[in-house]
Design a protein around this motif. Structure first.
Motif, PDB file in Angstrom:
ATOM      1  N   GLN A 163       0.865  -1.175   0.000  1.00  0.00           N
ATOM      2  CA  GLN A 163       0.000   0.000   0.000  1.00  0.00           C
ATOM      3  C   GLN A 163       0.903   1.227   0.000  1.00  0.00           C
ATOM      4  O   GLN A 163       1.747   1.393   0.880  1.00  0.00           O
ATOM      5  CB  GLN A 163      -0.897   0.026   1.231  1.00  0.00           C
ATOM      6  N   THR A 192       1.212   5.225   0.198  1.00  0.00           N
ATOM      7  CA  THR A 192       0.540   6.440   0.660  1.00  0.00           C
ATOM      8  C   THR A 192       1.379   7.636   0.242  1.00  0.00           C
ATOM      9  O   THR A 192       2.590   7.666   0.492  1.00  0.00           O
ATOM     10  CB  THR A 192       0.360   6.417   2.189  1.00  0.00           C
ATOM     11  N   LYS A 250       1.662  12.085  -0.461  1.00  0.00           N
ATOM     12  CA  LYS A 250       1.231  13.483  -0.426  1.00  0.00           C
ATOM     13  C   LYS A 250       1.989  14.175  -1.555  1.00  0.00           C
ATOM     14  O   LYS A 250       3.003  14.822  -1.337  1.00  0.00           O
ATOM     15  CB  LYS A 250       1.564  14.122   0.919  1.00  0.00           C
ATOM     16  N   VAL A 284      -4.111  13.347   0.733  1.00  0.00           N
ATOM     17  CA  VAL A 284      -3.367  12.088   0.816  1.00  0.00           C
ATOM     18  C   VAL A 284      -4.008  11.067  -0.124  1.00  0.00           C
ATOM     19  O   VAL A 284      -5.207  10.819  -0.050  1.00  0.00           O
ATOM     20  CB  VAL A 284      -3.363  11.535   2.253  1.00  0.00           C
ATOM     21  N   THR A 285      -3.211  10.512  -1.006  1.00  0.00           N
ATOM     22  CA  THR A 285      -3.721   9.473  -1.910  1.00  0.00           C
ATOM     23  C   THR A 285      -3.083   8.134  -1.543  1.00  0.00           C
ATOM     24  O   THR A 285      -1.937   8.069  -1.107  1.00  0.00           O
ATOM     25  CB  THR A 285      -3.410   9.796  -3.379  1.00  0.00           C
ATOM     26  N   THR A 286      -3.860   7.084  -1.738  1.00  0.00           N
ATOM     27  CA  THR A 286      -3.401   5.735  -1.417  1.00  0.00           C
ATOM     28  C   THR A 286      -3.756   4.791  -2.547  1.00  0.00           C
ATOM     29  O   THR A 286      -4.877   4.830  -3.070  1.00  0.00           O
ATOM     30  CB  THR A 286      -4.053   5.233  -0.114  1.00  0.00           C
ATOM     31  N   GLU A 335       9.368   4.560   4.951  1.00  0.00           N
ATOM     32  CA  GLU A 335       8.711   5.862   4.876  1.00  0.00           C
ATOM     33  C   GLU A 335       9.733   6.973   5.082  1.00  0.00           C
ATOM     34  O   GLU A 335      10.777   6.766   5.711  1.00  0.00           O
ATOM     35  CB  GLU A 335       7.595   5.975   5.920  1.00  0.00           C
TER      36      GLU A 335
END
Length: 287
Positions: free
Chosen positions: A26, A28, A30, A39-41, A180
């Motif tokens: 997944q 995530t 910005k 925020v898109t996922t 991240e």
């Protein structure tokens, strides 16, 4: 009989290892600097075999499947459901392939009408910590690196027989379960994994141009400053090729142009490209 049993077991283990494994991450993001709350996922695949791995968007495979069915059915672009294709738009329009044998990483992305490909020339220098924890079912260990203008923290596991990770990340003694950046702009989180028969064939529209990474960066900058200069050759041809390819750098906007006014199409395409550039004003690589 005992020897035969050992040989059979060895062949079985070799066959199992030779299979391609798909790890679903997944992602995530910005990606719009002007709107940090946006925020898109979406999901991306890391397909791994003993020889190579490929990282790409899940939506790309879904879009390719729709296009393939439309053309096989004889309907062409006019039979494609525009709303369905729009729902599968992706912020992950690049592909990262790692050559395990030669320890090389190749990056591909669309700029305008063409695909640009380069070999990554910056090593990942990890600082491995003794800190461990558990993420899901995996015991993981912490590692940190500075890469492309961001500070990254990764958590890798040795519970799985792979030394790889999403995007360009790799080079750790295990599989990256989570990585991240320190600003919280980008995150890759392993969700699940399963075996697949083989690597899928990724459709590619437009020419592939092999360049040095520095040249890719220059072209990318030029595109951001004047995107329409990259779309000048053949109005509807360039428009359709880029749109089908799913590239956010020249994404276009629609299928089956019909009898639309060329000037209107160009204006609509220009507005769409500028909007796409704005939405990707906080890229994963800052340097």
């Amino acid at each position: 009989m005992k020897k035969l049993g050992i040989i059979a077991l060895a062949l079985f283990m070799q066959t199992v290892f030779a299979q391609t494994n798909r790890f679903v991450y997944q992602v995530t993001m910005k990606s719009d600097a002007s709107d940090p709350k946006n925020v898109t996922t979406e999901n991306a695949y890391l397909d791994i075999s003993p020889e190579k791995s490929v990282f790409y968007s899940e939506n790309r495979i879904k879009r390719d499947s729709i296009l393939q069915k439309a053309f096989q059915g004889g309907g062409g672009r006019g039979s494609i459901n525009r709303d369905q294709m729009e729902s599968l738009r992706s912020n992950i329009n690049y592909t990262v392939e790692k050559d395990k044998t030669n320890q090389k990483t190749f990056f591909k992305d669309r700029i305008g009408r063409d695909i640009y490909s380069y070999e990554e020339d910056r090593p990942l220098n990890w600082k491995i910590s003794s800190e461990t924890t558990k993420i899901g079912e995996y015991k993981v260990q912490k590692a940190e690196t500075d890469f492309a203008g961001r500070k990254w923290t990764a958590w890798f596991t040795t519970d799985l027989p792979y030394q790889d990770g999403p995007y360009k990340f790799g080079g750790l003694p295990g599989l990256i379960v989570k990585v991240e950046d320190d600003k919280g702009d980008y995150s890759f989180d392993l969700m699940k994994n399963f075996k697949i028969a083989e690597f899928p064939t990724l459709n590619q529209f437009g020419n592939t141009v092999k360049v040095k990474r520095a040249d890719f960066v220059k072209q990318q900058k030029k595109f951001i400053e004047d995107p329409m200069s990259f779309m000048s050759q053949g109005q509807s041809g360039g428009f359709n090729q880029t749109r089908i390819g799913g590239g956010n750098r020249g994404g276009g906007g629609g299928f089956g142009g019909g009898n639309q006014n060329p000037a209107e199409m160009r204006k609509r395409m220009e507005d769409r490209i500028k909007e796409e550039v704005k939405k990707n004003s906080n890229p994963i690589e800052l340097q």
